[in-house]
Scaffold this motif. Sequence first.
Motif, mmCIF file in Angstrom:
data_model
loop_
_atom_site.group_PDB
_atom_site.id
_atom_site.type_symbol
_atom_site.label_atom_id
_atom_site.label_comp_id
_atom_site.label_asym_id
_atom_site.label_seq_id
_atom_site.Cartn_x
_atom_site.Cartn_y
_atom_site.Cartn_z
ATOM 1 N N PRO A 153 66.079 11.048 23.145
ATOM 2 C CA PRO A 153 66.051 11.427 24.564
ATOM 3 C C PRO A 153 64.810 12.200 24.976
ATOM 4 N N GLN A 156 62.001 10.122 26.491
ATOM 5 C CA GLN A 156 62.273 9.336 27.699
ATOM 6 C C GLN A 156 61.751 10.102 28.919
ATOM 7 N N VAL A 162 65.427 2.710 34.006
ATOM 8 C CA VAL A 162 66.616 2.546 33.179
ATOM 9 C C VAL A 162 67.330 1.290 33.661
ATOM 10 N N ASP A 166 69.683 -0.419 28.613
ATOM 11 C CA ASP A 166 69.677 0.972 28.156
ATOM 12 C C ASP A 166 71.059 1.609 28.232
ATOM 13 N N TYR A 194 70.573 7.189 26.276
ATOM 14 C CA TYR A 194 70.239 8.450 26.942
ATOM 15 C C TYR A 194 71.412 9.400 26.836
ATOM 16 N N VAL A 261 72.505 9.798 33.816
ATOM 17 C CA VAL A 261 71.813 9.961 32.539
ATOM 18 C C VAL A 261 70.716 11.001 32.691
ATOM 19 N N GLN A 263 66.926 12.234 31.783
ATOM 20 C CA GLN A 263 65.572 11.983 31.309
ATOM 21 C C GLN A 263 64.809 13.301 31.331
#
Length: 615
Positions: A153, A156, A162, A166, A194, A261, A263
């Motif tokens: 992670p 990313q 995404v 993913d 993620y 998710v 990032q």
Amino acid sequence: MKRIFNILALWVIAATMAVTAATTFTVEAPRQVVEGNKFNVTFVLKNAEGTNFTPPQVTGAKLIYGPSTSRSYSQSWVNGKSSSSSSEEYTMIYKATQTGTLHVGAASVTAEGKQYTTRGFNIQVLPSGSTPSHQQQSQSSHSQAAPTPYSDPMTQSADKAVDGKDVFVRIELSQPHVYEQQAVVCTIKLYTQYQVSEFMPTLQPSFDGFLIEEIDMQPSLNKVETVNGRQYMVATLKKCILYPQQSGKLTITSGNYDVSVVQFDVFSSIFGSLSKPVEKKLKVKSNQATVDILPLPEPRPASFTGAVGTFKVSTDLKPSTGLKTYSAATYRYTISGTGNIKYIKAPDVAFPDQFDVYDPKTDVTVNPGGGDMSGSVTIDYTFIPQYAGEFDIPASEFTYFNPTTGRYVTDTIPARHLSVAKGQGTPSNHYRMKNMDIRGLKQGDLHLTKVRHYLVQNWTYWLWFLLPLLAMVVLLLLYRKQLRERADVKRMRTKRASKVAQRRLKKARQLAAHGDRNGFYAEMLNALWGYMGDKLSIPVSQLNKDNINAELEQYGVDEQLRNDAIGLIDQCEFAQYASQVADNDMIQVLEQGADVIDRLENVKRRKSTDTTTQS
């Protein structure tokens, strides 16, 4: 004949080779790494299932993640020879913290009652900016390329797109073809590369045509699986056992989910590279899953009542001896095994007519773990003999369908002989009313007299003509009144708004008593939105807080009451979608909802009274 013997011998030799594959435990890691970079250390257990994995002690590196476990199995047939292999991989991600040599200690795992241990080894850590060779070392004589790890992670960046590769949700069925009433295990999994900060189902898959048996579980991202060469963190969202109720193709519809998710936005500062988590909201839709349902073979035996699986039947009598009249006894019928045992019907037992028999009592004990339900069903038939003598419970049959063999299996329950002695008491009224069709005759002087009269001379004779006529007129008037009320849709919605809301509040109170916060706030929102829509005659497409506030103001609701109603809706919405944050007391919220609805009902009634007076 000799040729057939040779072929069978080759099959036996090939099967023996496949089974006797050696168990090995090896480690895979890079020879060189650069200071500040991340690297994988993977321990591979082949041809066995491991437990109690003990990770190594590592000096000169920081553990970032792990160990994560993945499993794989393969089987092949080449040139008449069969080979199979399985492997379990324990992967850990480290970050090199200092230049020099770091040491990876021994790791161990238990498999088939034995403990396997790897040897310790060193990895050279090069200064930052160096270029290491990409060779890897293995502690076994047969090394292979390390598996592709799931995405780290921290690598990313927030500007990376995404897509469905993913993060996705997948419905998996244990079997593509089954018979009616045969178990199918349905598993719904979330695959992600993620970190997931929020997961909310907006539309659950539907299981039309199935009976569902839920398997209790707590979803968590604690597994790693490889799909199309990519590693994912996996959480099992739902697992249940399905029992199809009809033949043909049955489809489990897709579900919709809102997923957030995480990032990372990486930027440079005077303290070095820093990262800031950034959430990205996604709408994810699962796949559909279809299973072919085969009909049960015809003709079906007369004793078949829908049991599908593998079962055993036994009977027992309590007390087994010393039966007496007017004393209760129990004939126990026990069915045990694996299959749709929870839905088996109680069989009919032909007791003698001289017994007073009561409705059977059923006790079900099942375990939905694995691929089907297993357990037992106990059916107790309570009876009371009414006469002394020798009696028999005749033999009977229990038939079930075995989906493995595709055939019906019939078990015969032997007859049971009962010897009943004379006891104290009298026959029960239940027995006498069931078995006696002729009552005793009265004897003696019955004081009979001969009476003559004409029916038309009695006023009750004419009353029987008038009553239906009056009833028809009343019903006609009520029917016309009902038609007029139903024609006024707006009035009907307003009239039933409070009843519908009170019914939903009652259901919300039950959910609160069971501690179901999500269900409670969902039912509270249904009650409040439904009441506002019905009471104010607002169409569903236009039902929002602004329109509700405007309609309440138009009907003369004061500002304080409007704010209370809108605020209660906001409070329930927040508690439903952020249950971990909200700490509202459900009973207090329920009382607030009832109070708001009651106050709004009073405002409506006062408004109607004022309008009538003015007119």
